[in-house]
Write a protein that holds these residues in place. Structure first.
Motif, short mmCIF file in Angstrom:
data_model
loop_
_atom_site.label_atom_id
_atom_site.label_comp_id
_atom_site.label_asym_id
_atom_site.label_seq_id
_atom_site.Cartn_x
_atom_site.Cartn_y
_atom_site.Cartn_z
N LEU A 26 -6.08 -3.50 -3.33
CA LEU A 26 -4.91 -3.66 -2.46
C LEU A 26 -4.59 -5.13 -2.26
O LEU A 26 -3.43 -5.55 -2.37
CB LEU A 26 -5.18 -2.99 -1.11
CG LEU A 26 -4.06 -3.08 -0.06
CD1 LEU A 26 -2.80 -2.42 -0.58
CD2 LEU A 26 -4.52 -2.45 1.26
N ASN A 71 -1.20 3.41 -9.29
CA ASN A 71 -1.62 3.92 -7.99
C ASN A 71 -3.04 4.45 -8.02
O ASN A 71 -3.80 4.27 -7.06
CB ASN A 71 -0.67 5.04 -7.53
CG ASN A 71 0.67 4.52 -7.07
OD1 ASN A 71 0.77 3.53 -6.36
ND2 ASN A 71 1.74 5.19 -7.49
N THR A 81 -4.04 1.88 -5.11
CA THR A 81 -3.51 2.31 -3.82
C THR A 81 -4.55 3.10 -3.04
O THR A 81 -5.07 4.11 -3.54
CB THR A 81 -2.24 3.17 -4.02
OG1 THR A 81 -1.28 2.41 -4.77
CG2 THR A 81 -1.64 3.58 -2.70
N PRO A 82 -4.89 2.66 -1.82
CA PRO A 82 -5.89 3.38 -1.02
C PRO A 82 -5.53 4.85 -0.87
O PRO A 82 -4.37 5.21 -0.67
CB PRO A 82 -5.83 2.66 0.33
CG PRO A 82 -5.36 1.28 -0.01
CD PRO A 82 -4.38 1.46 -1.14
N THR A 98 -11.23 -3.41 0.25
CA THR A 98 -9.77 -3.47 0.09
C THR A 98 -9.39 -4.23 -1.18
O THR A 98 -8.28 -4.74 -1.29
CB THR A 98 -9.12 -4.16 1.31
OG1 THR A 98 -9.68 -5.48 1.46
CG2 THR A 98 -9.35 -3.36 2.58
N SER A 157 0.81 -1.22 0.00
CA SER A 157 0.00 0.00 0.00
C SER A 157 0.84 1.27 0.00
O SER A 157 0.29 2.38 -0.12
CB SER A 157 -0.92 0.01 1.23
OG SER A 157 -0.15 0.02 2.42
N ASP A 158 2.16 1.13 0.12
CA ASP A 158 3.04 2.30 0.19
C ASP A 158 3.51 2.73 -1.19
O ASP A 158 3.49 1.96 -2.15
CB ASP A 158 4.27 1.99 1.05
CG ASP A 158 3.92 1.66 2.49
OD1 ASP A 158 2.78 1.99 2.90
OD2 ASP A 158 4.75 1.07 3.20
N PHE A 205 -9.46 4.41 -6.40
CA PHE A 205 -9.12 3.13 -5.77
C PHE A 205 -10.27 2.15 -5.96
O PHE A 205 -11.42 2.43 -5.63
CB PHE A 205 -8.84 3.33 -4.28
CG PHE A 205 -8.60 2.03 -3.55
CD1 PHE A 205 -7.52 1.23 -3.87
CD2 PHE A 205 -9.47 1.61 -2.55
CE1 PHE A 205 -7.30 0.03 -3.21
CE2 PHE A 205 -9.26 0.42 -1.88
CZ PHE A 205 -8.17 -0.38 -2.21
#
Length: 352
Positions: A73, A53, A57-58, A70, A11-12, A63
């Motif tokens: 992700l 992203n 990505t949250p 989720t 997630s980063d 997203f």
């Protein structure tokens, strides 16, 4: 798994240390006896649809949460696991990149209502609403993209009608996403790192395919825009025949990415409908990683889960294989199962 990979970091967003990954991937290939792709007897392509992203990505613009909240992700984590586990079995990675700018037909600045107000995100603009005058092209937006405002309005009428006649989704006003030059346009860092690691380990150049820059049409499918010609018969885009030919050259094509209800679904649908694909037998060589893709769900606004599931059921009926990334490729149906259980299988693509 290579020591640099940490699934909890999917997630980063970070800068991939290419030099370190190059050294590690080179050593990894030697340590595990992973041959370069030039020695592959069975050639396998992993087609990654829009694993950027902006979708995965949250906290980013679009997203893809799915009903679980989720979705994308979890998909990215499974996809990274799959890539590292199957480095030796994947010949090439092809990654599509949704690519947009501010003034496009599906972004708010392009349209106005009867009061001159721009639409809210996730507004559905139907052919009936456009014909009734509820929505029109903002003249200044038309001029911004270099077209005559009168032509632009005629185009909107014809375009939304073409979507309806073609059985496609109504024109959707999306939040700004996959903006060129922005962080949202980039691949998820963990996936980018895994793809780069694969490229070095297998000596295989990753292929990137950008899509979606024409301001007058949507571009869900990796193989072409939603509408190919305008009301005057002039082209809005072309079919990506080069990509189709590339995919046809592989013994198996694996598909993952976002979103199951949109860009993945329309890409696979385009493949299934293509007569060349059918005639040359790609459908039986197509594998859809169902646990590495999720549908668009926005609570209180839209939920495309049922549409996505119906599309995948249709793809399976057409001959594609629905598989899970967590299962060994040797357990998958069709040619990959045979390939992974017979070291002496001849390299089928060599004769092509």
């Amino acid at each position: 798994m290579p020591s640099h990979y940490a699934s909890e970091r999917v997630s980063d967003v970070w800068r991939v240390d290419y030099e370190s990954r190059f050294v590690e991937a080179t050593a990894w290939a030697e340590e595990h006896g992973i041959a370069p792709v030039t020695e592959d007897r069975v050639r396998t392509c992993l087609l990654l649809v829009d694993v950027q992203n902006t979708f995965c990505t949250p906290g980013f613009e679009l997203f893809v949460a799915g009903r679980s909240g989720t979705g994308a992700l979890d998909d990215s984590r499974r996809l990274c696991d799959f890539l590292y586990r199957n480095l030796a079995s994947l010949t090439q990675v092809v990654a599509t990149l949704d690519s947009h700018q501010a003034f496009q037909i599906f972004h708010a600045p392009f349209l106005i209502d009867e009061a001159g107000e721009h639409p809210q995100p996730y507004t559905l603009v139907s052919a009936e609403a456009v014909a009734a005058g509820e929505w029109r092209v903002d003249p200044s937006a038309a001029e911004t993209v270099g077209v005559d405002p009168e032509y632009a309005q005629e185009h909107l009428i014809a375009y939304t009608r073409a979507l309806a006649d073609g059985g496609k989704y109504d024109l959707t006003v999306w939040p700004f996403h996959a903006m060129l030059g922005g962080i949202g346009h980039a691949l998820v860092s963990a996936i980018e790192e895994a793809v780069f690691f694969h490229a070095i380990t297998r000596r295989s150049q990753t292929l990137f395919e950008a899509k979606g820059r024409n301001p007058l049409t949507e571009h869900y499918s990796a193989l072409g825009p939603e509408v190919l010609v305008d009301q005057e018969g002039e082209p809005l885009g072309t079919r990506n025949t080069a990509l189709i030919e590339r995919l046809l050259a592989y013994d198996a094509v694996l598909v993952a990415g976002q979103a199951k209800s949109h860009c993945v679904a329309w890409t696979v649908d385009d493949l299934i409908r293509d007569p060349t694909v059918r005639d040359r037998g790609l459908l039986g060589r197509l594998y859809l990683l169902e646990d590495c893709t999720s549908p668009v769900v926005v609570p209180g606004a839209v939920d495309y889960t049922d549409d996505a599931d119906a599309a995948f059921a249709r793809f399976a009926e057409a001959g594609a294989h629905i598989v899970r990334s967590t299962e060994p490729m040797s357990s998958w149906p069709g040619r990959l199962s045979v390939a992974h259980s017979a070291d002496s299988l001849p390299r089928e693509s060599a004769a092509r």
